[in-house]
Design an enzyme around this catalytic site. Structure first.
Site, PDB file in Angstrom:
ATOM      1  N   LYS A  57       1.857   2.268  -4.980  1.00 41.23           N
ATOM      2  CA  LYS A  57       2.440   1.717  -6.221  1.00 41.23           C
ATOM      3  C   LYS A  57       1.582   2.075  -7.434  1.00 41.23           C
ATOM      4  O   LYS A  57       2.087   2.448  -8.487  1.00 41.23           O
ATOM      5  CB  LYS A  57       2.576   0.185  -6.115  1.00 41.23           C
ATOM      6  CG  LYS A  57       3.524  -0.270  -5.016  1.00 41.23           C
ATOM      7  CD  LYS A  57       3.590  -1.778  -4.919  1.00 41.23           C
ATOM      8  CE  LYS A  57       2.338  -2.442  -4.392  1.00 41.23           C
ATOM      9  NZ  LYS A  57       2.038  -2.161  -2.975  1.00 41.23           N
ATOM     10  N   GLY A  68      -4.719  -4.300  -3.603  1.00 46.85           N
ATOM     11  CA  GLY A  68      -5.709  -3.230  -3.760  1.00 46.85           C
ATOM     12  C   GLY A  68      -4.950  -2.006  -4.226  1.00 46.85           C
ATOM     13  O   GLY A  68      -4.171  -1.436  -3.480  1.00 46.85           O
ATOM     14  N   HIS A  69      -5.136  -1.648  -5.483  1.00 47.13           N
ATOM     15  CA  HIS A  69      -4.341  -0.585  -6.094  1.00 47.13           C
ATOM     16  C   HIS A  69      -5.254   0.570  -6.504  1.00 47.13           C
ATOM     17  O   HIS A  69      -6.129   0.393  -7.334  1.00 47.13           O
ATOM     18  CB  HIS A  69      -3.587  -1.138  -7.312  1.00 47.13           C
ATOM     19  CG  HIS A  69      -2.574  -2.182  -6.938  1.00 47.13           C
ATOM     20  ND1 HIS A  69      -1.964  -3.003  -7.844  1.00 47.13           N
ATOM     21  CD2 HIS A  69      -2.057  -2.519  -5.730  1.00 47.13           C
ATOM     22  CE1 HIS A  69      -1.111  -3.795  -7.203  1.00 47.13           C
ATOM     23  NE2 HIS A  69      -1.158  -3.525  -5.924  1.00 47.13           N
ATOM     24  N   GLN A 123       1.797  -6.284  -3.491  1.00 46.97           N
ATOM     25  CA  GLN A 123       2.373  -6.493  -2.161  1.00 46.97           C
ATOM     26  C   GLN A 123       3.730  -5.769  -2.078  1.00 46.97           C
ATOM     27  O   GLN A 123       3.865  -4.717  -2.671  1.00 46.97           O
ATOM     28  CB  GLN A 123       2.494  -7.987  -1.819  1.00 46.97           C
ATOM     29  CG  GLN A 123       1.155  -8.649  -1.560  1.00 46.97           C
ATOM     30  CD  GLN A 123       0.419  -9.041  -2.831  1.00 46.97           C
ATOM     31  OE1 GLN A 123       0.983  -9.687  -3.691  1.00 46.97           O
ATOM     32  NE2 GLN A 123      -0.836  -8.683  -2.952  1.00 46.97           N
ATOM     33  N   ASP A 159       0.814  -1.228   0.000  1.00 47.69           N
ATOM     34  CA  ASP A 159       0.000   0.000   0.000  1.00 47.69           C
ATOM     35  C   ASP A 159       0.841   1.268   0.000  1.00 47.69           C
ATOM     36  O   ASP A 159       0.436   2.294   0.549  1.00 47.69           O
ATOM     37  CB  ASP A 159      -0.968   0.012   1.206  1.00 47.69           C
ATOM     38  CG  ASP A 159      -1.829  -1.232   1.233  1.00 47.69           C
ATOM     39  OD1 ASP A 159      -2.263  -1.669   0.152  1.00 47.69           O
ATOM     40  OD2 ASP A 159      -2.051  -1.774   2.331  1.00 47.69           O
TER      41      ASP A 159
END
Ligand code: GDP
Ligand code: IMO
Ligand code: MG
Length: 435
Positions: free
Chosen positions: A16, A40-41, A222, A13
């Protein structure tokens, strides 16, 4: 620079997706190389907020070919949900390629993930419960079903029924709820037919793209300290987010890669359990969570906050051969009276030379901090490095000096254009460890 890797330098988180979105302008292909829908991006474009789990973050640009490469584990219901949501918002996913070697996630993987977590009691990892670990375990056990298998529908259906039947029996024996084998076969045979047009030999596609002069951006999910080999085991994910994993997970060779961007926040967060030396369990931590909106994109869980940790970042530089850093969320400190940077670890009177190789040691270290005054003004509109307040510049210079790698991109807000390119104004000295 034909191939760039973007990798999280902390526990995930780091921002990225925002950096990938920014770099996507110069790249023809954006490639996810590991992980799955545990990621989760978030990309924010004006009033629009895109939360991506499986689809590469470059999808928002028409010129980008998004690729889900062989190292990823693919949950088909999530993939198609994501595709449908994006297409409803006017973003075409037609050009998506999915590697024939990518492994598929099935409902029994989620069931085993939940069972394993329940069985761990207080030693829970705090997984996303998406079935990631069990799916990679099946891959290692050589019993996985891969995306390429959907190209032979009859064989796929037979294999699926056989695996679902075996897993149903095993889950029942372990005391878990039974699987509805017929319903699973029916649902996933339909999903498989939908997946088939996207399936490709992505190793050839990526090498052909390179030969044709395209620039490739490899998107890590990740992060370094969630890496199965190099992270804080067992509080890690089940893949290799580190830069080496980008080669394994795509079929590109190490010599194809020439730029490796590590992403760090101006502070640190971690979701789930595990040691965290610079963790803030006080009102300053609450303030970081509030202002930084530190709640998981996928699970909604509160992220644990702490100060930036240069011992971790130095290790991330080593493991990933980082050539540069993107530092996000500097603006989150705008109203902080003081800001701290961890520059070393101590156990008793001994200052550690390296990142501890055992988690028990990491849990015992005492961080050594350098403290700065805050800048007490908004960074949101700053686009020139020389316009940054002196205190913020000092902060960036210390982090660079501590880790020996230049910071190039600095995030000053969540929106797509909220960043500046840092070039160490008025400073000609080379960084010691710079590559
Ligand atoms: P990822 O998993 O590394 O892609 O990061 P996430 O998207 O899970 O979390 C990062 C969050 O920080 C997202 O909500 C981003 O919109 C936000 N973000 C990224 N860069 C910045 C920044 O420079 N400043 C602020 N305030 N927010 C940022
Ligand atoms: P992005 O790509 C932060 C964490 C989980 C848990 C551990 C194992 O958004 O940075 P898993 O479900 O993978 O078996 O969970 O890893 N984790 C993440 N933490 N960001 C992520 O992804 C994460 N993906 C997994 O919280 O501690
Ligand atoms: Mg995330």
């Amino acid at each position: 620079m034909p191939v760039t890797v973007v990798v999280g330098a902390q526990w995930g988180d780091e921002g990225k997706a925002k950096v990938i979105d920014l770099l996507s302008k110069e790249h023809g292909y954006v490639v996810r190389y590991q992980g799955g829908h545990n990621a989760g991006h978030t990309v924010v474009v004006g009033d629009e907020r895109y939360a991506l789990q499986l689809i590469p973050s470059g999808i928002l640009y028409d010129h980008v070919v998004p690729v889900i490469a062989n190292g990823v584990v693919v949950d088909m219901p999530t993939l198609f949900n994501e595709i449908d949501t994006l297409e409803r918002r006017g973003i075409s996913c037609e050009r998506l390629l999915v590697s024939s070697h990518a492994h598929l996630i099935f409902p029994w993987h989620q069931a085993w993930d939940a069972l394993a977590e329940a069985g761990r009691g207080d030693a829970k990892i705090g997984t996303t419960l998406k079935g990631i670990g069990p799916a990679y375990a099946d891959k290692s056990n050589r019993i996985g079903i891969r995306a390429g298998d959907v190209l032979d529908p009859a064989l796929f259906a037979a294999h699926l029924r056989e695996r679902a039947t075996v897993e149903d029996a095993a889950l029942r024996a372990a005391g878990a709820a039974p699987l509805d084998v017929n319903a699973i076969v029916e649902e996933f045979v339909e999903l498989a037919a939908r997946l088939a047009p996207y399936v490709r030999d992505t190793v050839s596609a990526l090498h052909d793209a390179l030969a044709a002069g395209h620039q490739l951006l490899l998107e890590g999910a990740q992060a370094t300290f969630l890496d199965l080999d190099h992270g804080t085991y067992p509080y890690v994910t089940s893949s290799n987010p580190t830069a080496g994993g980008a080669c394994v997970g795509t079929g590109l060779g190490p010599r194809d890669i020439d730029r490796i961007v590590g992403i760090t926040k101006a502070y640190t967060t971690r979701v789930g359990a595990g040691p965290f030396p610079t963790e803030l369990i006080d009102e300053l931590g609450e303030k970081l969570v509030d202002i930084g909106r530190e709640f998981g994109t996928v699970t909604g869980r509160r992220r644990r906050p702490g100060w930036i940790d240069c011992v971790m970042l130095r290790q991330a530089v080593r493991i990933n051969s980082l050539t540069e850093i993107a530092l996000t969320k500097l603006d989150v400190f705008d109203t902080f009276e003081t800001v701290k940077v961890c520059t070393g670890y101590r156990i008793g009177d001994t200052v550690l030379a390296n990142y501890p190789d055992r988690m028990e040691l990491l849990a015992d270290v005492e961080p050594i901090y350098t403290e700065f005054p805050g800048w007490n003004r908004s960074l949101a509109d700053i686009r020139e490095p020389a316009d940054l307040p002196a205190e913020a510049q000092d902060f960036l210079r210390l982090v660079e000096a501590e880790i020996g790698v230049p910071i190039r991109i600095v995030g000053v807000g969540a929106e797509r254009d909220d960043y500046l390119l840092w070039d160490r104004p008025n400073d000609d000295a080379e960084l010691v460890g710079a590559r």
